[in-house]
Scaffold this motif. Sequence first.
Motif, mmCIF file in Angstrom:
data_model
loop_
_atom_site.group_PDB
_atom_site.id
_atom_site.type_symbol
_atom_site.label_atom_id
_atom_site.label_comp_id
_atom_site.label_asym_id
_atom_site.label_seq_id
_atom_site.Cartn_x
_atom_site.Cartn_y
_atom_site.Cartn_z
ATOM 1 N N GLU A 24 0.832 -1.207 0.000
ATOM 2 C CA GLU A 24 0.000 0.000 0.000
ATOM 3 C C GLU A 24 0.866 1.256 0.000
ATOM 4 O OE1 GLU A 24 -4.008 -1.538 2.330
ATOM 5 O OE2 GLU A 24 -2.162 -1.198 3.492
ATOM 6 N N LYS A 25 1.973 1.205 0.721
ATOM 7 C CA LYS A 25 2.908 2.333 0.719
ATOM 8 C C LYS A 25 3.448 2.549 -0.692
ATOM 9 C CE LYS A 25 7.523 3.748 2.090
ATOM 10 N NZ LYS A 25 8.769 3.393 2.730
ATOM 11 N N SER A 26 3.893 1.475 -1.318
ATOM 12 C CA SER A 26 4.441 1.566 -2.681
ATOM 13 C C SER A 26 3.403 2.103 -3.656
ATOM 14 C CB SER A 26 4.933 0.202 -3.161
ATOM 15 O OG SER A 26 6.039 -0.200 -2.403
ATOM 16 N N ALA A 27 2.172 1.621 -3.528
ATOM 17 C CA ALA A 27 1.100 2.086 -4.415
ATOM 18 C C ALA A 27 0.848 3.581 -4.214
ATOM 19 C CB ALA A 27 -0.177 1.289 -4.160
ATOM 20 N N ALA A 28 0.844 4.015 -2.972
ATOM 21 C CA ALA A 28 0.632 5.444 -2.691
ATOM 22 C C ALA A 28 1.738 6.277 -3.324
ATOM 23 C CB ALA A 28 0.563 5.688 -1.186
#
Length: 176
Positions: free
Chosen positions: A63-67
């Motif tokens: 989720e961090k990477s996607a953000a």
Amino acid sequence: MSIQKIAVIGSGLMGSGIAQSFAAAGKTVHLYDVSKKALEKAQFKIDKSLSRFVKAGHLSEAEKSAALENIRHFTVLADAVNAAELVVEAVPENLDLKKAIFKELDELTEKGAILATNTSELSVTAIAAATKRPDQVIGMHWFNPAPVMKLIEIVKGIDTSDQTIEAIRKLSVEIG
């Protein structure tokens, strides 16, 4: 219809936090500032903030990477606001500066785009007067720090339409 493409004008403390909040909610974010150095500093702050959310168990690494992938940087305003459905201005609290930016945003953005200011003290009506679309100008005041505070104050200008208010209310709820 849900707002998906958002430009954030200003990458300081509030602008970077607003960009992070939208990006973490899956929105495409174009973060604009006048200097590449300011954008690099903002990216560092966003990465660090998202890492704290991961460490606390509120986000996964994916989720961090996607953000982070949802945020693109721009130093040319026309490129940043191209096809944006919403533009959120987060520059210093200076009425003349904000009016100049909104005049330019009015010329550069598509007719249906909502123009929001993060002002906490200036008149939304005065800022909207710099545009030809005061019905699509609204105050979207984020509380600091934006990624943590689950509160957005929606401020209506004299001419802000009910449709604009509802679109910002709906988006605010959608992103949490």
